[in-house]
Enzyme design. Structure first.
Site, short mmCIF file in Angstrom:
data_model
loop_
_atom_site.label_atom_id
_atom_site.label_comp_id
_atom_site.label_asym_id
_atom_site.label_seq_id
_atom_site.Cartn_x
_atom_site.Cartn_y
_atom_site.Cartn_z
N ASP A 153 -8.30 -0.97 -9.92
CA ASP A 153 -6.97 -1.20 -10.47
C ASP A 153 -6.52 0.17 -10.97
O ASP A 153 -7.32 1.08 -11.18
CB ASP A 153 -7.00 -2.23 -11.59
CG ASP A 153 -5.60 -2.79 -11.84
OD1 ASP A 153 -5.48 -3.89 -12.41
OD2 ASP A 153 -4.61 -2.13 -11.43
C1 GLC Z 1 -1.39 -2.78 -12.38
C2 GLC Z 1 -1.92 -4.14 -12.08
C3 GLC Z 1 -2.27 -4.36 -10.63
C4 GLC Z 1 -1.29 -3.58 -9.79
C5 GLC Z 1 -1.55 -2.12 -10.02
C6 GLC Z 1 -0.58 -1.23 -9.25
O1 GLC Z 1 -1.89 -2.29 -13.58
O2 GLC Z 1 -3.02 -4.59 -12.88
O3 GLC Z 1 -2.21 -5.76 -10.36
O4 GLC Z 1 -1.45 -3.91 -8.42
O5 GLC Z 1 -1.55 -1.77 -11.38
O6 GLC Z 1 0.69 -1.35 -9.80
#
Ligand code: GLC
Length: 754
Positions: free
Chosen positions: A229
């Site tokens: 993430d």
């Molecule tokens: C965010 C979210 C994730 C998302 C990523 C990119 O923090 O937790 O679900 O796809 O970052 O934006």
């Protein structure tokens, strides 16, 4: 075109390999032109495409894309074919906007309705979530666009999501928090899996070798890449060793250098780096096979978004006011009638191609009726009695009042959890005041997760749970209110009567860096069954404008082997005057197991359309896992001989037909008896019983004398759950050998038996 990955890897320098394992930007992999390695572009998801025009811009508006209903609404459709269609449309939009991989679906369990991100997740039930995910992934990837199954694992709250440790026992992890991921990996092979931010049992998910390597890659056979993430990695080398292939976002030169230095110093085996490179290259080239560009059918996707919203909305209450007949004066109340509330805050926030304004959609269907509008409540959490008074004045003289009530973004969002399950005080007061003067009051809710209704539900005529309904939701609501669509959605989560009833309460949201999943397997309806606790609206519940009868339930066998599975069938009849769709749910109840089990668990469902008077047969296949549970001692899913009830219902609280079947287990279990095994565990294991032989009787007689005279009520009941060793110690006085000698003999014998 087959790419010789090994040859490519052998041509890459160490620095190039390390660079490939780190984002080149916020959304792309590192291309290597001289080797013909293209870049891969990813973007959020999951219920619409959030493609930034400048991939390094943060916070700018994304390109217009269709905002579909969010997962909690989509899951309430229980319609996997619909999910296929939505995923296909998402793929078309990705292709048009040159996106190779969509960051979704999110399949984390809704451990508590307070979870700020629950709108992005499907359900409190792992089976329903898994079904949704398998269809979403297969349909998107069938069109050459990748997915990212997220967030692995146990992102069930937003509070301290970057480092709180979800403390989960192995069985709960396996039976509740992993199965949706497991189904999706085994049946859909997502191109990527995104690790969560949090820790699981003390270890960051981004470097959790047990989760990423042992379970995901080895046990489940995951072939794609694991992406972090955004910002989840703390130690790049530990993460790569733990199975985290691609760190995002980039660029992060110091992380590239860290990998290079670790390999050069011998801290990191280059073979591990090569494995991550291979996984990334495989996906990059797969993505590259799909031609990008062109455009997508904006109107067709908008219509699909409307259909998805219509199928996902849940009619919770209706005293007969719906569908609206021909009201001449409709009081439309609530900001959400003018400012459609159709999505949640955070990374899933979409720039919609267009928005169906609920008020306008109502007007378009209301014929000659006069519509008035009252704002009803402010944008913030302030209390404004004047807005209520205005609404009441209009409702009083109307034929019907429709209240569009949206849970405000400051209450629920990615990044923070809710502090309560309440609507705003203003919204509650508004509904109470309007319904007091207008008995024909209809409440339309736009929220991502359950809200309490006790303060006003009895006073209103109808409630439609419209959830975060996507950009076309306003039209779907109007269709349902005027009867152009017959509501068919059913809840994919329980609506509790009060927050105190929620199983996670008392272990939420954790403190001192940890949150303990003390409710274990018992989340959602599993808990309310266990406690025989009433709820506001149960899992699987939803009304229709027609009615359905169930009959003639039957099973393909009354005695069956676990590996052969079972097919259960039931006839469903539309007993009303309108065409409609019914969602048939199949739950499995294990009458007796060696471990505690939830009373019932969803293991199958089907949605079918029926004309008035029409009857159709629904058949649902139940496989081995429909009856199995995970035993951490054996580290495997097992079945046990015995009787099961198959509960066929219109909701988890409305079982219409029950079948009794007997399972014959094919599971061969290894002997796990050890020095601490109890007397009863020795007796329950056939090999243990064989080795103990007549000694059990000697013990019972011998100890009977010892405990004779009625001093102990039932001494065998007292000691049977004690380690055999302690029983032998007590019985030594009348046995030929001492406890240590006997136990050593027994253990040697029992582990030699087949
Ligand atoms: C965010 C979210 C994730 C998302 C990523 C990119 O923090 O937790 O679900 O796809 O970052 O934006």
């Amino acid at each position: 075109m087959a790419v010789d990955l090994e040859n490519l890897v052998s041509q890459m320098t160490l620095s190039e390999k390390a660079a490939l394992c780190t984002g080149a930007s916020r959304w792309t992999t590192t291309p290597l032109q001289h080797l013909g390695i293209p870049e891969l572009l990813c973007a959020d998801g999951p219920h619409g495409l959030r493609r930034l025009p400048d991939i390094n811009a943060v916070g700018s508006a994304s390109l217009p894309a269709t905002a579909f209903p969010t997962a909690s609404c989509l899951a309430s459709s229980w319609d996997v074919e619909l999910v296929d269609q939505v995923a296909q449309a998402l793929a078309e939009e990705c292709i048009a906007q040159h996106v190779d991989m969509l960051l979704g679906p999110g399949v984390n369990m809704k451990r508590s309705p307070l979870g700020g991100r629950n709108f992005e997740y499907f359900s409190e039930d792992p089976f329903l979530s898994g079904e949704m995910a398998v269809h979403y992934i297969n349909s998107l990837q069938a069109r050459g666009i990748g997915t990212s199954l997220k967030h692995f694992a146990a992102n069930n709250q937003e509070y301290q999501r970057f480092n709180i440790s979800a403390e989960i026992d192995e069985r709960t992890l396996r039976e509740i928090y992993l199965p949706a991921f497991e189904r999706a990996v085994k049946e859909a092979q997502p191109w990527s899996v995104m690790c969560s931010y949090n820790k699981v049992n003390g270890l960051l998910a981004s470097q959790h070798g047990y989760l990423l390597n042992d379970i995901l890659k080895q046990e489940w056979g995951f072939e794609g890449l694991v992406v972090s993430d955004w910002g989840a990695v703390r130690e790049r080398v530990a993460a790569l060793r733990g199975g985290l292939d691609w760190e995002m976002p980039g660029p992060m030169p110091r992380r590239v250098n860290a990998l290079v230095a670790a390999v050069r110093s011998g801290e990191l085996d280059e073979a591990l780096l090569n494995e991550s490179v291979r996984r990334i290259l495989r996906i990059v080239f797969k993505a590259h096979e799909t031609p990008k560009g062109g455009d997508f059918d904006v109107e067709a996707h908008h219509r699909l978004a409307q259909k998805a919203a219509s199928e996902g909305m849940v009619l919770l209450k209706n005293n007969g006011i719906l569908p609206l007949k021909t009201p001449q004066h409709i009081a439309v109340i609530g900001r959400a009638a003018e400012q459609a509330h159709f999505q949640g805050r955070g990374s899933s926030f979409i720039n919609p191609t267009r928005v169906a304004v609920p008020f306008n959609e109502l007007q378009a269907r209301a014929g000659a009726a006069e519509l008035t509008y009252a704002e009803g409540y402010p944008t913030d959490n302030s209390f404004n009695q004047e807005l209520i008074d205005q609404a009441v004045a209009q409702a009083k003289t109307a034929d019907v009042a429709i209240l569009y009530i949206a849970l405000p973004g400051f209450k629920e969002s990615e990044g923070y959890d809710r502090q309560d399950l309440d609507l705003t005080a203003q919204q509650v007061a508004l509904i109470q005041a309007v319904s007091q003067v207008q008995p024909n009051s209809v409440v339309v809710l736009n929220n991502g997760a359950p809200v309490l209704m006790g303060a006003w539900l009895d006073g209103v005529a109808a409630v439609l749970e419209a959830y975060m309904m996507g950009q076309a939701g306003g039209a779907a609501v109007a269709d349902i209110l005027f009867g152009r669509a017959n509501p068919s959605g059913k809840l994919a989560e329980t609506f509790p009567l009060k927050l105190e009833d929620v199983p996670a309460q008392g272990n939420w949201p954790g403190n001192l860096g940890a949150v303990h999943y003390g409710e274990r397997l018992y989340i959602g309806y599993r808990y309310y069954d266990l406690k025989h606790m009433p709820v506001l609206f149960p899992f699987g519940y939803g009304l229709s404008y027609t009615t359905f009868a169930y009959s003639s339930a039957r099973a393909s066998a009354s005695i069956f082997k676990d590996v052969d599975g079972l097919t259960v069938s039931v006839d469903v009849t539309n007993t009303g005057a309108l065409a409609g769709k019914e969602i048939v749910q199949v739950y499995v109840h294990d009458l007796a197991a060696s471990l505690d089990r939830p009373y019932k668990e969803l293991k199958g469902f089907a949605k079918l359309e029926l004309q008035p008077g029409e009857t159709k047969t629904v058949s649902i296949r139940l496989n081995f896992r429909a009856f199995a549970f995970y035993n951490p001692r054996y580290r495997q899913w097992i079945t046990e001989n015995g009787q099961f009830d198959i509960l066929i219902g219109a909701s988890s609280a409305d079982i219409r037909q029950t079948l009794s079947v007997t399972l014959q287990s094919s599971v061969e279990l290894p002997c796990i008896l050890d020095r601490e095994s109890s007397l009863v565990e020795w007796l329950e294991d056939p090999r243990g019983r064989q080795v103990l032989g007549g000694l059990y009787d000697e013990i019972e007689v011998g100890l009977g004398k010892y405990y004779g005279g009625g001093r102990i009520g039932n001494y065998m009941e007292m000691i049977k759950n004690n380690p055999l060793y302690t029983v032998l110690i007590r019985a030594e006085k009348f046995l030929s050998k001492n406890a240590d000698e006997l136990l050593a003999e027994f253990l040697e014998q029992v582990h030699k038996l087949p």
